[in-house]
Enzyme design. Structure first.
Site, short mmCIF file in Angstrom:
data_model
loop_
_atom_site.label_atom_id
_atom_site.label_comp_id
_atom_site.label_asym_id
_atom_site.label_seq_id
_atom_site.Cartn_x
_atom_site.Cartn_y
_atom_site.Cartn_z
N LYS A 95 -30.64 -46.58 17.70
CA LYS A 95 -29.81 -45.43 17.34
C LYS A 95 -29.42 -45.48 15.86
O LYS A 95 -29.63 -46.51 15.19
CB LYS A 95 -28.55 -45.44 18.23
CG LYS A 95 -28.85 -45.34 19.74
CD LYS A 95 -27.54 -45.23 20.49
CE LYS A 95 -27.68 -45.53 21.96
NZ LYS A 95 -26.38 -45.48 22.68
N PHE A 143 -17.36 -37.90 26.64
CA PHE A 143 -17.90 -38.34 25.34
C PHE A 143 -19.24 -37.69 25.01
O PHE A 143 -19.84 -37.99 23.98
CB PHE A 143 -18.03 -39.87 25.31
CG PHE A 143 -18.85 -40.44 26.46
CD1 PHE A 143 -20.24 -40.49 26.39
CD2 PHE A 143 -18.23 -40.93 27.60
CE1 PHE A 143 -21.00 -41.00 27.42
CE2 PHE A 143 -18.98 -41.45 28.65
CZ PHE A 143 -20.37 -41.49 28.57
N ARG A 171 -33.72 -53.66 29.82
CA ARG A 171 -32.27 -53.46 29.95
C ARG A 171 -31.52 -54.79 29.85
O ARG A 171 -30.42 -54.85 29.33
CB ARG A 171 -31.96 -52.79 31.30
CG ARG A 171 -32.53 -51.39 31.46
CD ARG A 171 -31.70 -50.33 30.79
NE ARG A 171 -30.36 -50.22 31.34
CZ ARG A 171 -29.49 -49.26 30.99
NH1 ARG A 171 -29.84 -48.33 30.11
NH2 ARG A 171 -28.28 -49.22 31.51
N THR A 177 -23.79 -51.74 28.73
CA THR A 177 -23.50 -50.56 27.89
C THR A 177 -22.37 -50.85 26.90
O THR A 177 -22.46 -50.49 25.73
CB THR A 177 -23.11 -49.38 28.80
OG1 THR A 177 -24.18 -49.15 29.72
CG2 THR A 177 -22.83 -48.13 28.01
N ARG A 188 -26.98 -56.07 22.44
CA ARG A 188 -25.62 -55.53 22.22
C ARG A 188 -24.59 -56.66 22.15
O ARG A 188 -23.61 -56.58 21.39
CB ARG A 188 -25.27 -54.54 23.34
CG ARG A 188 -26.01 -53.20 23.21
CD ARG A 188 -25.86 -52.37 24.47
NE ARG A 188 -26.43 -51.03 24.35
CZ ARG A 188 -26.68 -50.26 25.40
NH1 ARG A 188 -26.43 -50.68 26.63
NH2 ARG A 188 -27.19 -49.06 25.23
N ASN A 198 -23.29 -48.79 20.07
CA ASN A 198 -23.96 -49.92 20.74
C ASN A 198 -25.45 -50.04 20.38
O ASN A 198 -26.22 -50.71 21.06
CB ASN A 198 -23.73 -49.90 22.26
CG ASN A 198 -24.29 -48.67 22.93
OD1 ASN A 198 -24.96 -47.85 22.28
ND2 ASN A 198 -24.05 -48.53 24.22
N GLU A 212 -38.29 -39.74 29.49
CA GLU A 212 -37.91 -39.96 28.09
C GLU A 212 -39.15 -40.16 27.20
O GLU A 212 -39.18 -39.67 26.08
CB GLU A 212 -36.96 -41.16 28.00
CG GLU A 212 -35.59 -40.83 28.59
CD GLU A 212 -34.65 -42.01 28.76
OE1 GLU A 212 -33.52 -41.79 29.22
OE2 GLU A 212 -35.04 -43.16 28.44
P1 IDP Z 1 -26.72 -47.02 28.53
O1 IDP Z 1 -26.98 -46.65 27.11
O2 IDP Z 1 -26.38 -48.47 28.67
O3 IDP Z 1 -27.81 -46.57 29.47
P2 IDP Z 1 -25.14 -44.80 29.56
O4 IDP Z 1 -24.09 -44.90 30.62
O5 IDP Z 1 -26.43 -44.14 29.92
O6 IDP Z 1 -25.38 -46.28 28.98
O7 IDP Z 1 -24.50 -44.05 28.33
C1 IDP Z 1 -25.29 -43.58 27.28
C2 IDP Z 1 -24.57 -43.88 25.97
O8 IDP Z 1 -23.36 -43.18 25.94
C3 IDP Z 1 -24.15 -45.32 25.78
O9 IDP Z 1 -25.21 -46.14 25.29
C4 IDP Z 1 -23.03 -45.21 24.79
O10 IDP Z 1 -23.56 -45.02 23.48
C5 IDP Z 1 -22.38 -43.91 25.22
N1 IDP Z 1 -21.22 -44.16 26.11
C6 IDP Z 1 -21.26 -44.59 27.39
N2 IDP Z 1 -20.03 -44.72 27.89
C7 IDP Z 1 -19.19 -44.36 26.89
C8 IDP Z 1 -17.76 -44.28 26.78
O11 IDP Z 1 -17.02 -44.57 27.71
N3 IDP Z 1 -17.29 -43.89 25.59
C9 IDP Z 1 -18.06 -43.55 24.54
N4 IDP Z 1 -19.40 -43.61 24.59
C10 IDP Z 1 -19.96 -44.01 25.76
MG MG Z 2 -28.44 -44.66 30.06
#
Ligand code: IDP
Ligand code: MG
Length: 237
Positions: A95, A143, A171, A177, A188, A198, A212
């Site tokens: 990212k 978010f 993963r 996350t 991370r 992250n 994707e």
């Molecule tokens: P992942 O990236 O580990 O698959 P997801 O739940 O799919 O996690 O969320 C996508 C992205 O959204 C995360 O990588 C993070 O950048 C953002 N995100 C997830 N949860 C939160 C939150 O509670 N606050 C702010 N950003 C979040």
């Molecule tokens: Mg995800």
């Protein structure tokens, strides 16, 4: 074995494999190669001559090792081809925060050193609409808007990695996350501090991986190839 001999044996083995494929004996590549090694003996003294020169050993022993190496090389190549069709692929993106912090090579190197194979890569600048498509399953989350603004705020390195179990294990390499909960040793865990920054995305399952990859890449941007290391990364004993 000298590398010249290795290459010659590998080339001979490859042509044997394709010959045996054409003859519909592909599934018995090892036996076909053994038989063909005998019929190829006109070539082997030539290979042995190089081998003898490089290790100053006994030429007739080298000749024998050449004969033995040929079916083994053919077998390894056959194994690789079988593996190639079983391999899964996942979508990984560095990212904007990971790119701006100079972490591209660090992240790529973790996947590469593990033994996964890079089959597509590009630097992209996704629009907000594109980011919304990518994160469509999160559109109800508070978010979502900020997340899409952020993903479209700067360059992203988009990649497809291939390997056995790469979706799930990718993963694991990435970590949880929320970097506060990611284990040390994960990307991370080692390189990020808060969930909003992250640094990396990875597909979370076979369906999302497929979607994707299709969203970010055209089919012709994915390169299928056999890596030299594969015969040392995969194998059953
Ligand atoms: P992942 O990236 O580990 O698959 P997801 O739940 O799919 O996690 O969320 C996508 C992205 O959204 C995360 O990588 C993070 O950048 C953002 N995100 C997830 N949860 C939160 C939150 O509670 N606050 C702010 N950003 C979040
Ligand atoms: Mg995800």
């Amino acid at each position: 074995m000298s590398s010249l001999l290795c290459r010659s044996v590998s080339r001979a083995a490859r042509s044997l494999l394709s010959a045996s494929k054409n003859a519909r004996f592909y599934s018995e590549g090892r036996a076909a190669a053994a038989v063909a090694a005998v019929s190829l003996n006109g070539k082997l003294p030539f290979l042995a001559a190089f081998h003898g020169r490089s290790d100053s050993g006994n030429a007739s022993r080298s000749w024998v090792s050449g004969v033995l190496a040929l079916p083994a090389a053919a077998y390894m190549l056959q194994e690789q081809e079988v593996h190639a069709s079983e391999m899964e692929r996942t979508f990984i993106a560095i990212k904007p925060d990971g790119v701006q912090r100079g972490l591209i090579s660090e992240i790529i190197s973790r996947f590469e050193r593990k033994g996964f194979k890079l089959v597509a890569i590009k630097v992209a600048a996704p629009s907000k609409a594109f980011a919304q498509k990518h994160y469509h399953d999160l559109k109800e989350r508070p978010f979502f808007n900020g997340l899409c603004d952020f993903l479209s705020s700067g360059p992203v390195v988009a990649m497809v990695w291939e390997g056995e179990g790469v979706i799930r294990y990718g993963r694991k390499l990435i970590g949880a996350t929320d970097p506060q909960k990611s284990e040390p040793g994960t990307i991370r865990g080692d390189l990020a501090v808060v969930v909003g920054r992250n640094i990396i995305h990875g597909s979370d399952g076979p369906e999302t991986a497929k979607d994707e990859i299709n969203l970010w890449f055209k089919p012709e941007e994915l390169v299928s190839y056999t890596s030299n290391a594969e015969k040392w990364i995969y194998g059953d004993n």
